[in-house]
Design an enzyme around this catalytic site. Structure first.
Site, short mmCIF file in Angstrom:
data_model
loop_
_atom_site.label_atom_id
_atom_site.label_comp_id
_atom_site.label_asym_id
_atom_site.label_seq_id
_atom_site.Cartn_x
_atom_site.Cartn_y
_atom_site.Cartn_z
N HIS A 1 8.76 2.95 9.12
CA HIS A 1 8.52 2.11 10.44
C HIS A 1 7.20 2.50 11.02
O HIS A 1 7.20 3.66 11.34
CB HIS A 1 9.79 1.87 11.16
CG HIS A 1 9.53 1.07 12.29
ND1 HIS A 1 9.71 -0.43 12.04
CD2 HIS A 1 9.06 1.04 13.63
CE1 HIS A 1 9.43 -1.02 13.08
NE2 HIS A 1 9.10 -0.25 14.11
N LYS B 1 22.46 -14.05 1.66
CA LYS B 1 22.36 -12.71 1.50
C LYS B 1 22.92 -11.90 0.50
O LYS B 1 22.38 -11.18 -0.26
CB LYS B 1 22.21 -12.03 2.79
CG LYS B 1 21.34 -10.59 2.87
CD LYS B 1 21.66 -9.79 4.14
CE LYS B 1 20.81 -10.20 5.12
NZ LYS B 1 19.20 -9.92 5.13
N ILE C 1 18.78 -5.53 5.58
CA ILE C 1 19.62 -4.95 4.43
C ILE C 1 20.99 -5.32 4.82
O ILE C 1 21.69 -4.88 5.80
CB ILE C 1 19.54 -3.38 3.81
CG1 ILE C 1 18.01 -2.97 3.45
CG2 ILE C 1 20.65 -3.20 2.72
CD1 ILE C 1 17.82 -3.61 2.11
N SER D 1 0.82 -1.18 0.11
CA SER D 1 -0.02 -0.12 0.04
C SER D 1 0.99 1.42 -0.07
O SER D 1 0.34 2.26 -0.61
CB SER D 1 -0.97 -0.01 1.04
OG SER D 1 -0.60 0.06 2.31
N ASN E 1 13.58 3.81 4.88
CA ASN E 1 12.69 2.98 5.41
C ASN E 1 11.58 3.88 6.09
O ASN E 1 12.01 4.82 6.51
CB ASN E 1 13.20 1.95 6.37
CG ASN E 1 12.45 0.89 6.65
OD1 ASN E 1 11.73 0.45 6.02
ND2 ASN E 1 12.51 0.58 7.95
N MET F 1 10.60 -7.18 4.04
CA MET F 1 10.87 -7.75 5.37
C MET F 1 12.18 -8.42 5.61
O MET F 1 12.50 -9.34 6.16
CB MET F 1 9.64 -8.53 5.69
CG MET F 1 8.29 -8.04 5.58
SD MET F 1 8.18 -6.81 6.74
CE MET F 1 7.88 -7.72 8.37
N ARG F 2 13.15 -7.78 5.09
CA ARG F 2 14.50 -8.09 5.22
C ARG F 2 15.43 -7.23 5.56
O ARG F 2 15.39 -6.12 5.19
CB ARG F 2 15.02 -8.74 3.71
CG ARG F 2 14.25 -10.16 3.57
CD ARG F 2 14.85 -10.94 2.35
NE ARG F 2 13.95 -12.01 2.42
CZ ARG F 2 13.97 -13.13 3.25
NH1 ARG F 2 14.98 -13.23 3.69
NH2 ARG F 2 13.12 -13.98 3.09
C1 GRF Z 1 4.02 -0.44 6.75
O1 GRF Z 1 3.41 -0.36 8.06
C2 GRF Z 1 5.49 -0.16 7.14
O2 GRF Z 1 5.39 0.93 7.86
C3 GRF Z 1 6.09 -1.45 7.68
O3 GRF Z 1 5.60 -2.38 6.85
C4 GRF Z 1 4.18 -1.95 6.19
C5 GRF Z 1 3.95 -2.34 5.06
O4 GRF Z 1 2.58 -2.11 4.46
N1 GRF Z 1 7.65 -1.33 7.14
P1 GRF Z 1 2.42 -2.12 3.06
O5 GRF Z 1 3.19 -3.37 2.48
O6 GRF Z 1 2.94 -0.79 2.35
O7 GRF Z 1 0.96 -2.11 2.99
#
Ligand code: GRF
Length: 192
Positions: A109, A65, A93, A13, A107, A90-91
């Site tokens: 968060h 990696k 770097i 998203s 990034n 989800m990795r």
């Molecule tokens: C987000 O909440 C971001 O902060 C975190 O992972 C989520 C990713 O959501 N790192 P999307 O895949 O962009 O919907």
């Protein structure tokens, strides 16, 4: 125009918010590549729909990696990518990419770092019972969500807050904040 790649493992998203913002002319960047470590992730469909090339890989097809990051680095190099934008990648770097893109990997968060780093920042905040949380955009370093902070914005946690309602608030904020912060960053670095 700055050439960027977005790394997204899941729903994408935030990737969509970046795509839309570029289309509206609010974010002046050229999104050249979407990198995804999960074949079949919805982020890949979003990229395809927007006509953006993607590179999907399965980390299990590589011994380590460094091996897959080298393949990614070759792709990025061939496209002359300047900034890597992580959006739900989800990795962690590794040095292969960090050394090639110092202060050029960003990034997002879902917490007010340094609080609640790592997996499930939203759930961690709810479990801790805090009254507010938020979103952080930061440069990536070798740690987990530890790099220099670029921007933060707060979100209040209501007494009757559910995981779903908080996640929705956080995502709404992310979609507004990320493109805006990227635009400022890229604009300010135009002379680099
Ligand atoms: C987000 O909440 C971001 O902060 C975190 O992972 C989520 C990713 O959501 N790192 P999307 O895949 O962009 O919907």
């Amino acid at each position: 125009m700055r050439k960027i790649a977005v790394f997204a493992s899941g729903n994408g998203s935030n990737l969509q918010a970046i795509i839309d913002s570029i289309e509206r002319g609010e974010l002046n960047a050229s999104l050249e590549l979407v990198v995804c470590d999960r074949i079949g992730a919805y982020s890949l469909e979003r990229a395809a729909r927007a006509g953006i090339p993607s590179f999907a890989f399965n980390p299990r097809d590589f011994t380590c990696k460094a091996d897959y990051e080298l393949v990614i680095a070759e792709r990025l190099g061939a496209l002359k990518i300047e900034y890597l934008v992580l959006a739900g990648y989800m990795r962690i770097i590794g040095p292969t990419l960090l050394q090639r893109y110092p202060k050029r990997i960003i990034n997002i968060h879902p917490s007010l770092l340094p609080l609640f780093p790592g997996i499930d920042g939203i759930g961690q905040a709810l479990a801790a019972g805090v009254k507010e949380t938020g979103v952080t955009i930061h440069f990536v370093d070798e740690g987990i969500d530890t790099g220099p902070i670029i921007a933060q914005e707060r979100v209040a946690i209501a007494t009757d807050e559910t995981r779903e309602s908080l996640a929705e608030k956080i995502h709404r904020l992310e979609h507004r904040l990320y493109p805006r912060v990227l635009q400022n960053l890229l604009k300010n670095r135009e002379e680099d």
